[in-house]
Each structure stands twice: as structure tokens, then as C-alpha cells.
Enzyme design. Structure first.
Site, PDB file in Angstrom:
ATOM      1  N   ASN A  13      72.484  88.992 -52.696  1.00 59.23           N
ATOM      2  CA  ASN A  13      71.563  90.098 -52.410  1.00 59.23           C
ATOM      3  C   ASN A  13      70.873  89.805 -51.078  1.00 59.23           C
ATOM      4  O   ASN A  13      69.970  88.986 -51.009  1.00 59.23           O
ATOM      5  CB  ASN A  13      70.535  90.211 -53.549  1.00 59.23           C
ATOM      6  CG  ASN A  13      69.477  91.258 -53.269  1.00 59.23           C
ATOM      7  OD1 ASN A  13      69.620  92.071 -52.346  1.00 59.23           O
ATOM      8  ND2 ASN A  13      68.416  91.251 -54.060  1.00 59.23           N
ATOM      9  N   GLU A 168      66.121  87.514 -64.043  1.00 60.70           N
ATOM     10  CA  GLU A 168      65.468  87.001 -62.839  1.00 60.70           C
ATOM     11  C   GLU A 168      63.961  86.907 -63.074  1.00 60.70           C
ATOM     12  O   GLU A 168      63.245  87.907 -62.902  1.00 60.70           O
ATOM     13  CB  GLU A 168      65.727  87.935 -61.655  1.00 60.70           C
ATOM     14  CG  GLU A 168      67.178  88.019 -61.246  1.00 60.70           C
ATOM     15  CD  GLU A 168      67.296  88.363 -59.766  1.00 60.70           C
ATOM     16  OE1 GLU A 168      67.925  87.589 -59.037  1.00 60.70           O
ATOM     17  OE2 GLU A 168      66.742  89.382 -59.333  1.00 60.70           O
TER      18      GLU A 168
HETATM   19  P1  PGA Z   1      66.159  84.279 -54.260  1.00 56.85           P
HETATM   20  O1  PGA Z   1      66.270  85.840 -54.651  1.00 56.85           O
HETATM   21  O2  PGA Z   1      67.516  83.671 -54.496  1.00 56.85           O
HETATM   22  O3  PGA Z   1      65.779  84.278 -52.800  1.00 56.85           O
HETATM   23  O4  PGA Z   1      65.131  83.689 -55.137  1.00 56.85           O
HETATM   24  C1  PGA Z   1      66.969  86.244 -55.798  1.00 56.85           C
HETATM   25  C2  PGA Z   1      66.931  87.739 -55.929  1.00 56.85           C
HETATM   26  O5  PGA Z   1      65.973  88.366 -55.467  1.00 56.85           O
HETATM   27  O6  PGA Z   1      67.846  88.344 -56.492  1.00 56.85           O
END
Ligand code: PGA
Length: 254
Positions: A13, A168
Site C-alpha cells: 500500500n 491492521e
Molecule cells: P505500515 O502501514 O506498514 O507503514 O505500518 C500498513 C498499512 O497502512 O497498511
């Protein structure tokens, strides 16, 4: 040994990073690095970079996703993108309900559900994000939040299509403070049980559930060793092709 029937998913992402030219260069770098992977690899660029990514990824094992979608199919919705427009540009997956959409842009559970339904009926695979905030965790409300988000999102979907869920925890996103693999496994097993409760055990055994939140090349192996974790959604560590490739190819590490 991977005994799970569920194909692993590695999702990048990019959020609001990279121009189309930078996106193309990244995909050209990534293609040879992950060519040997049997996993599902999905890159979610900014909407304006979708055509560049789709073109650079053509003929490779890299798929293209969109970070957001409109719940409506067509019409007077200034600034929005429909599932049909996304599909025509080569998009196959859509993130629905990312915590930044829920918390910065005030998307309600109901809106997330409508978006997931629009994605699914437009032939796209919804990747639905759920997770508790730091306060909810402190108040031991994690499982209540997961229950309500999962039940409201899945209620409006058809279990015959492909759906991906990402657990998440909000406090772990972009903070460098990942959940432990044991905690992620416990919550993901809980989500799988909720899917069985809402639909049935067969679908719950098939649905892919990912972990996201400060995943990096050093901690990926711990998450992938867990029986219920079918892959990862990666933000910060996905912005460099080499780093994301190291995550995809985690099982080749020492
Ligand atoms: P991060 O983001 O890996 O930078 O913690 C994960 C996400 O927002 O899907």
C-alpha cells in the site's frame, strides 16, 4: 512447509507516495526480484499511477489494486472513481476501510460496507481492513471492534466471491510498533471464527486474512510462520522495491 490451501498474499500500500514515473520504475525493478514467487502480489499505487503500474506489470505476476473506491456505480460524484472505471484500467483489488480512510476521512462502517459491495459487484476483490485503536486496545475492546466491523462488512457481501480481510491494529500502522506475531495470530484466528459464525466453516477455512502494521523484512518471517496469517499488507516498507521483494521472498532469507 506450507500446508495451508490458502494462497499467500503480499500487498503493497503506497498510500499518497510516488509519481507515475516513479511507480513505473519501481515495478520494473520489482518484476525480476519476485518473478519466482508463487504468492499473490498486489501493488496499490495512487490512482493516477494505476495505468503506469498496470502497463509495467503486464505479463508479470504482479497485480494492481486501488486504495479506495466509490460505492456508486456511475453518476454525479465529483472526484470519485467507480469499480467499472478501475477495472477498465487494470485494477483487480480494492482496499476498503483502511484505518486512514476510517479515521482521517471519517468513513463509517456503513460506508466501508457499501464500498466493499460496490467492489465485489464490479468484479473486484475487496481487501477489507479492520483493527482497533490504541484506546480500544487499552480498554480491552479489540474483539468487540473486530466483531462489529466484521459483521457489518460481511453482512452485505456474497461469500461466493473472493474477499480478503486485513487485521491492521491502528496503533501499529506507520509507527514501527508492530503487533507481536502471537497477538496477530490470536486476533486473526478470532476473525476467522467470526467469518465461520457469519457464513460457514468452509468459507472461513478458505478466506485469506492478512496482518498489517509495521511489517518489514526483519519481522515478516514471524508473521508468516503463524497458521492463520495468510500474508501481509505493507505500507512504509513497501516503498522501496528491494525491501518489498525481501518481504515477498522472506522464505529465501537465512
Ligand atoms: P505500515 O502501514 O506498514 O507503514 O505500518 C500498513 C498499512 O497502512 O497498511
Amino acid at each position: 512447509m506450507d500446508e495451508s490451501p490458502r494462497r499467500k498474499v503480499f500487498a503493497a500500500n503506497w498510500k499518497m507516495h510516488k509519481t507515475a514515473a516513479e511507480a513505473r520504475e519501481y515495478i520494473e525493478d520489482l518484476c525480476p526480484l519476485v518473478a519466482g514467487s508463487a504468492a499473490e502480489i498486489v501493488v496499490f499505487p495512487g490512482a493516477l499511477s494505476v495505468p503506469a503500474v498496470a502497463e509495467a506489470a503486464r505479463g508479470s505476476n504482479i497485480c494492481v489494486g486501488l486504495q479506495n473506491i466509490c460505492w456508486a456505480g456511475e453518476g454525479a460524484y465529483t472526484g470519485e472513481i467507480s469499480a467499472a472505471q478501475a477495472a477498465a484500467a487494470g485494477v483487480q483489488y480494492v482496499i476498503c476501510g483502511h484505518s486512514e480512510r476510517r479515521h482521517i476521512f471519517d468513513e463509517s462502517g456503513e460506508l466501508v460496507t457499501r464500498k466493499a459491495r460496490a467492489a465485489q459487484s464490479g468484479g473486484l476483490i475487496p481487501l477489507i481492513c479492520v483493527g482497533e485503536t490504541a484506546d480500544e486496545r487499552r480498554l480491552e475492546e479489540t474483539e468487540d471492534v473486530l466483531r462489529s466491523d466484521i459483521f457489518s462488512s460481511l453482512a452485505a457481501l456474497e461469500p461466493d466471491g473472493d474477499i480478503i480481510i486485513a487485521y491492521e491494529p491502528v496503533w501499529a500502522i506507520g509507527t514501527g510498533q508492530n503487533a507481536t506475531a502471537d497477538d496477530a495470530e490470536r486476533e486473526i484466528a478470532f476473525i476467522r471464527a467470526l467469518v465461520a459464525e457469519q457464513w460457514d466453516a468452509d468459507f472461513a477455512a478458505e478466506i485469506r486474512i492478512l496482518y498489517g502494521g509495521s511489517v518489514n523484512p526483519d519481522n515478516i518471517g514471524e508473521f508468516m510462520a503463524m497458521p492463520n496469517i495468510d500474508g501481509v499488507l505493507v505500507g512504509g516498507a513497501s516503498l522501496e522495491a528491494r525491501k518489498f521483494a525481501a518481504i515477498v521472498n522472506y522464505d529465501e532469507q537465512e
